[in-house]
Design a protein around this motif. Structure first.
Motif, short mmCIF file in Angstrom:
data_model
loop_
_atom_site.label_atom_id
_atom_site.label_comp_id
_atom_site.label_asym_id
_atom_site.label_seq_id
_atom_site.Cartn_x
_atom_site.Cartn_y
_atom_site.Cartn_z
N ALA A 316 32.72 -31.48 -17.30
CA ALA A 316 33.62 -30.81 -16.74
C ALA A 316 33.74 -29.48 -17.00
O ALA A 316 33.98 -28.57 -15.86
N GLN A 317 33.36 -29.12 -18.17
CA GLN A 317 33.43 -27.43 -18.54
C GLN A 317 32.28 -27.36 -19.19
O GLN A 317 31.71 -28.19 -20.05
N CYS A 323 34.41 -24.35 -14.69
CA CYS A 323 34.96 -25.62 -14.36
C CYS A 323 34.30 -25.91 -12.95
O CYS A 323 33.98 -25.21 -12.12
N ARG A 380 30.56 -24.22 -9.39
CA ARG A 380 31.33 -23.86 -10.80
C ARG A 380 31.88 -22.70 -10.58
O ARG A 380 31.40 -21.65 -10.40
N CYS A 383 36.87 -20.52 -15.42
CA CYS A 383 38.07 -20.73 -15.54
C CYS A 383 38.86 -19.93 -16.54
O CYS A 383 40.07 -19.72 -16.18
N ASN A 428 38.55 -30.24 -14.65
CA ASN A 428 38.41 -29.54 -15.86
C ASN A 428 38.91 -30.50 -16.87
O ASN A 428 39.13 -30.22 -17.98
N SER A 430 37.01 -33.89 -18.52
CA SER A 430 36.09 -35.02 -18.37
C SER A 430 36.43 -36.47 -18.09
O SER A 430 35.75 -37.30 -17.86
#
Length: 724
Positions: A316-317, A323, A380, A383, A428, A430
């Motif tokens: 996720a990040q 993110c 991507r 963030c 953002n 998981s």
């Protein structure tokens, strides 16, 4: 030194003449055929070794090649020896005869090993022309040396009452013949190995190589036999006739055995080739199946399955504070293009969109095609712990992507411009699965398409809640229609200019046990989308007939009940029959039921609509054109369709004093209706000023909050207006 050479070469050390021998020509021919068959079979087997990637399997086929070729050399020599007839008894020592096979096998193995080395070096582009030639010479020399060594060991195995010596010139010639023909054979076979030269001549070159190798074997043997001198000893006893008659059966047995070995080897090679081809076809099929399973066949892009796998594999990040952003794009009105210009141009458009997506100069990590005219892009977005900033950057990227994709497309001779709607979501967390992430983007895309063409919508949690509620409402609506629960018809009175109730409009209401009152504006469109509008309309018709029947029983014979009929309901083939059945069942008087149709009904087959209206009017049903002026109004409808009443939409009446244009429209509609012989109902009458003005225009009937809001049927019957 001379004594040593005299043990092998003829240096005129014998006073007597050598024995004269003769050849059996049939056996000579047979010996060459055996050499050729074995050589051709060996080359066929060696082709399997060349095609092997597995080292162990390659060695196995290489050994099989050397064994078959060596047996062929040995058998040719043995038959050739038996073809040579001397006037003495001749035998062969078993040990040396068997030992002579080994040089033939070893020479062939070494020669073909170098051929394999040539092929591998060529594939790695590490083979120079000089190196190639030296390896070919070496392989041919080893082949010739193996043939020569086999021959002379085999000759040493001969047991006869004579001394064997060799003429030096012919001995040298035999070695030269074996080596030169071996080199020519290997050079020819190198031609056979090169794919660019192979073409359609591979079988011919393989045949040529086998003929040359057989010539090398036979040539070496018979030249060496010319070099041989047999000097009888004192114990020699000359015989008449053939000294090998007793070996005739063995000669043919050996020839047959060699041919059977060669045939077996050839069949094994052919079977292995077939299995290899089958295995290759299976691997290709598996690869194709995998491509079809994970890629779209038209565009070559990853499909939905591949997209989900990719999303599952992405964190996720990452450490840079980025993110994951998923963009779902839909080509607006794609079906229109397909239906008007054909699927060929539709496919070209999909491929053109693919090319642009793949070449967008932005940080897009993956492009996919999860469904027919939908595309997905994964990127991507920075963030930095600021969701609002990430959303802003994602929307900026979406707009740049959309601007690029909405440029005109050249589809053959047609220039096409299209818009794309887009839904996007940010990941953002998981804990969110790939499937849910795709659902979020799809919800955002649906919201974008509901907002209009070419819109962009960012996913937010309320969308999922709205969808959950929508799914729940759909399921509950299906249940209440089937079980006749929670739904109720409310009635709003309609009055004449003397403020006397002349009827009512039936309006459906739904009191949900959990959600409370659900507006018709919420569940009626849902019913139309899901097809539940048919069952809902049938329920309304049934309830309306029951209400009219109650009115008749209470003496309200002058009242007319109006019900709304949707376009899908009116288009049903059995609509007239079902309504006729209800009227007969409840014995309704003529004129007591009025159907209100919107202009959406009229957009269908006008002739069919006219026929249905005429059939229903014969049953005593009246018709009103509802919401006149808000749709695709056409005066031709009013001229063709036999309506009884025209309803002015509430949007004109409510604000007519604030808008001179709306006031003029209301006045025009009233005059137009009267000129066409129609009655006029004004909806949305909320003030005395509305009533007075509409009355002055000659409006026939009135409906609105000035008189009453929609109420339950029991309350409607007890209303003071209806009791006057």
């Amino acid at each position: 030194m001379n004594d040593l050479l005299a043990q092998f070469f003829d240096l005129n050390q014998f006073s007597q003449a050598p024995l004269a021998g003769e050849y059996n020509n049939w056996l000579v021919a047979l010996s060459y055929i055996v050499a050729f068959v074995a050589s051709f079979a060996a080359l066929t087997i060696f082709a399997r070794a060349l095609g092997q990637r597995n080292g162990l399997r390659r060695k196995g086929w290489q050994l099989a090649t050397a064994f078959v070729a060596g047996i062929g050399v040995w058998s040719m020599h043995f038959i050739g020896m038996l073809a040579f007839e001397l006037p003495v008894v001749m035998k062969h020592g078993v040990a040396l005869t068997l030992l002579s096979i080994l040089p033939a096998i070893a020479g062939n193995y070494a020669a073909y090993s170098l051929q394999l080395q040539i092929k591998r070096l060529a594939e790695r582009k590490r083979l120079s022309a000089l190196h190639e030639k030296s390896l070919i010479v070496a392989s041919g020399s080893l082949l010739g040396a193996g043939i020569g060594l086999m021959h002379y060991i085999g000759m040493a195995a001969m047991q006869l009452p004579a001394e064997l010596r060799y003429d030096i010139g012919w001995f040298t010639t035999s070695i030269v013949v074996a080596v030169v023909l071996g080199i020519i054979a290997m050079a020819t076979y190198r031609n056979y190995q090169v794919p660019t030269r192979q073409g359609g001549h591979s079988n011919r070159l393989q045949l040529s190589t086998a003929l040359i190798i057989a010539a090398a074997i036979s040539g070496m043997h018979y030249v060496a036999m010319i070099a041989a001198r047999f000097y009888p000893t004192s114990a020699a006893e000359l015989i008449t006739g053939s000294g090998h008659d007793q070996h005739q059966w063995l000669i043919y047995a050996i020839a047959l055995s060699v041919i059977l070995i060669a045939l077996f080897a050839w069949l094994s090679s052919a079977l292995d080739k077939r299995l290899q081809n089958t295995s290759r076809a299976i691997r290709q099929s598996d690869r194709k199946i995998r491509e079809l399973a994970f890629n779209d066949s038209l565009t070559g892009l990853p499909n939905r399955r591949s997209l989900l796998e990719y999303l599952d594999s992405q964190p996720a990040q990452n450490q840079q504070g980025e993110c994951l952003a998923l963009f779902l794009l839909d080509i607006d009105k794609f079906k229109v293009l397909n239906n008007t210009l054909g699927p060929t141009l539709g496919d070209l458009l999909l491929q053109s969109v693919t090319h642009r997506l793949e070449r967008i100069p932005m940080d897009v990590h993956m492009v996919a095609r999860p469904s027919s005219n939908e595309f997905a892009a994964v990127a991507r977005i920075p963030c930095d712990g600021n969701p609002a900033s990430a959303q802003s950057k994602a929307l900026e990227l979406a707009r740049l992507m959309q601007d690029n994709l909405q440029q005109p497309y050249s589809l053959k001779d047609y220039r096409h411009r299209c818009s794309l709607s887009m839904g996007l979501t940010l990941l953002n967390d998981s804990a969110v699965s790939a499937e849910n992430l795709l659902v979020q983007a799809a919800l955002a895309l649906s919201e974008a398409k509901r907002s209009g063409l070419g819109q962009i919508q960012l996913y937010h949690r309320e969308m999922a809640e709205a969808i959950e509620k929508r799914v729940r409402i759909e399921a509950d609506l299906r249940y209440v229609i089937e079980n006749n629960e929670q739904l109720e018809l409310y009635l709003q009175p309609q009055l004449n200019a003397q403020r006397k109730v002349i009827g009512a409009e039936a309006l459906i209401r739904w009191q949900h046990p959990d959600f409370g009152f659900i507006s018709p504006a919420e569940f009626i469109p849902l019913a139309e989308e899901t097809g539940l509008i048919i069952g809902l309309g049938d329920w309304i018709n049934e309830q309306a007939c029951q209400i009219i029947k109650q009115w008749q029983q209470l003496g309200f014979n002058h009242l007319v009940l109006s019900i709304n009929v949707s376009a899908p309901q009116f288009q049903q083939l059995d609509f007239v029959d079902k309504l006729n059945s209800l009227i007969r069942q409840h014995d309704l008087p003529k004129g007591s039921l009025k159907l209100e149709l919107t202009e959406s009904v009229l957009m269908q087959n006008v002739d069919d609509v006219i026929n249905k209206i005429n059939e229903l009017k014969q049953l005593g049903i009246q018709f009103a054109l509802d919401d006149f002026g808000t749709g695709y109004s056409s005066l031709s409808y009013l001229m063709k369709l036999p309506f009884d009443v025209l309803k002015i939409d509430v949007s004109f009446v409510r604000d007519m004093f604030e808008s001179p244009q709306k006031e003029a429209i209301v006045q025009t509609i009233v005059q137009l209706a009267h000129n066409l012989g129609l009655k006029v109902v004004a909806e949305g009458v909320e003030t005395e000023k509305h009533f007075d003005y509409l009355s002055s225009l000659g409006c026939d009937y009135f409906q609105g909050y000035l008189f009453s809001k929609p109420v339950a049927e029991s309350e409607f019957r007890s209303h003071s207006l209806i009791l006057q």
